[in-house]
Structures are given as structure tokens and as C-alpha cells.
Design an enzyme around this catalytic site. Sequence first.
Site, short mmCIF file in Angstrom:
data_model
loop_
_atom_site.label_atom_id
_atom_site.label_comp_id
_atom_site.label_asym_id
_atom_site.label_seq_id
_atom_site.Cartn_x
_atom_site.Cartn_y
_atom_site.Cartn_z
NE ARG A 1 46.44 48.11 24.98
CZ ARG A 1 46.15 48.89 23.93
NH1 ARG A 1 45.57 48.37 22.87
NH2 ARG A 1 46.43 50.17 23.95
CG HIS B 1 44.95 54.21 27.13
ND1 HIS B 1 46.19 53.62 27.26
CD2 HIS B 1 44.69 54.25 25.80
CE1 HIS B 1 46.65 53.33 26.06
NE2 HIS B 1 45.76 53.70 25.16
CD GLN C 1 46.05 57.76 23.23
OE1 GLN C 1 46.31 56.63 22.85
NE2 GLN C 1 46.20 58.83 22.46
CG ASP D 1 37.91 55.78 22.70
OD1 ASP D 1 38.34 55.22 21.66
OD2 ASP D 1 37.98 55.25 23.83
CB CYS E 1 42.97 57.33 21.95
SG CYS E 1 41.42 56.42 21.96
NE ARG F 1 49.84 56.22 23.42
CZ ARG F 1 49.31 54.99 23.44
NH1 ARG F 1 48.47 54.63 22.49
NH2 ARG F 1 49.58 54.13 24.40
#
Length: 330
Positions: A106, A133, A136, A229, A270, A315
Amino acid sequence: MNLKGRNFLTLKDYTAEEILYLIDLAKELKLKKKRGLPMDTLRGKNIALIFEKTSTRTRCAFEVAAHDLGMGTTYLDPVSSQMGKKESIADTAKVLGRMFDGIEYRGFEQKIVEELAEYAGVPVWNGLTNEYHPTQILADFLTIKEHFGSLEGRKLVYMGDARYNMGNSLMIGCAKLGIRFAACAPKEYFPDPALVAYCEEYAAANGSSIILTEQVTAAVKDADVIYTDVWVSMGEPEEVWEKRINDLSPYKVTASVMELAKPDAIFMHCLPAFHDLKTTIGFEMGTRFGLDDMEVTDEVFLSDASVVFDEAENRMHTIKAVMAATLGAV
Ligand code: CP
Ligand code: NVA
């Protein structure tokens, strides 16, 4: 389906069939876990988790999923490894590849995770970059499938900063799986035209569509999913807050926005989300700019239409599927 040895860097590298396979595998692993069945077939393997940005869900998902599969984990935090500062990405990749069976990254530019993958010699998984991402999206699509029973033909509207990791990755995933995608934001927040063109080709082949619009009412009409988001992502400078709040406030997900969508539409995010002032940053920005919330109201976030905590749980199951498939456990 054999994904053994593959990286998971962006959904651009995966076909619709492969993405659907990972979602179905996650569903299977979720059921197995709920039934308390063992799944530690990767005993003896170890993975490295590199986090150059902070995380709650992604880190915990990788750790719990790895432990369920029988693997050991090593967490490298944003400051205490040599990577980038005293050691190049390529050298770091070669070292970690000698010790670990898989590496999660990440951080910042996509090219960093691509470079890690080029030199590691073991599967590398993208746990979020500025551009993408992808893990996700698997969790989000599993959640949509669980909720509605299907993905193809649904309409997902992304409200807010659509040119960053979440907007980009949702657009790719939707285009590949035949979900109608709309990005609803001021023009300067639309995704990169080259990526839009790439997605339009897939959408056309799947009878789906990509819409970019500044008009909220038109965008959310007939929507099954309203997604948003944060307006300022990790790693962006403090100075951008004021302009983002001004530009994106008309795109906040409110109860009136939800009412314009289908009656059974769901709200997705998310996470983490600024839906109240119970965080340090939320409180600071709320006080500075006179706000009670940012990208979504507390009312919508806490409503029955909100499936955000299902997404968060998923997730773990979807990341487990990615690791199990690419490390050859299935
Ligand atoms: N959604 C997500 O990636 O959350 P974290 O930043 O907590 O990992
Ligand atoms: N766009 C957000 C996503 C967090 C999961 C960020 O990059 O901070």
C-alpha cells in the site's frame, strides 16, 4: 481457473471471468469460515505487508486472511523499513522475494507496486495506490452480489473525486462486469480520458455504459448503487481541503440524493468516511468550514440502505480469495 503465481496489481490485468471467479471463491471461503471449517492449507508460508500509508481494513483483512490460511505475516510500517529511503524498490523486492511467498503493498504511485512485482519473483498484491484499489472492488462487488443476487445490468453511480483510486477501479470493474457506471462530479474530477476510453471498449462489448456527468439528478436516476469516498485522499496536501469542500459539496450523498435513485438502492463507501464530526480531521474541517459531515450525511450512512459494514467485512473474504488463488491453495 488457475491464477497461481499471478500478481494482483490492477483489475486491468484480470478478465471478467477471473474477477467473477475471485468473487465466487470469496463467497465460498466466507461460508467455510462461518461454518468454522479449517482452511489453513498454506501452512508454512509467509507474507510481507508493506504499508507506506495508514490502514485499518486492508491491513486487518490481510492479517486475518493470512492467519486463517495458516500463513505468517510481517508488517512493515510507513517509517521503519529501508525501502525507498536507503534501498531501492528493486533491491527491496529481491530481498523480500527471498524470504516471503507473497507481498502486499500500500502506498503511492502505481509504478512502485509494478516495480516490486517485476523484481520480487513472488505474487505482489496492491493494497491501494494513488491510481487503483483493486481488492476493494472485489469486496464491493461481492457485497452487491450478496445484496441483489446479480451484478450484470446494475447501475452504480460514483459521486465525488472520480479521478482517484476508487473512481478509477470501480469504473474498470464495472466496465468489465457489465455494470453501468456513472461518475458524477465537476469536470475536473472526471477520470483520465485514456482510462475512460479503455473502459468504454469493455462497456460497449458488455452492453453496459460509462457516463461522466456534472448533473446529480440525471446521474442517480435508476441507480442501484450510490457510491462515494473521501474528498481528500491519503497523501494529498492539507491545502486542497478548502477547494475540495467547495467543489464537491454539491455531490454529497444526502437523503434527497438517495430518493432520486431506485427505491431499493443501496449506499456504499470504501471507508473510512466523514459522516459526522467524531474524528480529528472531521472535527477540524467541520469547525473550519461550518460542516456537520462531508461526502455523506450521517442519516444516509446509518440508514437501512447503507451496506458499508458488509463491504468492510468482505474485504477480508475477498483478500483471502486473492491470496489463496495466487498462492495456489485452490
Ligand atoms: N477501505 C480501505 O482500504 O480501508 P483502510 O484504509 O482502513 O485499509
Ligand atoms: N481514496 C481513499 C481511499 C481509502 C480507502 C484514499 O486513497 O485515501
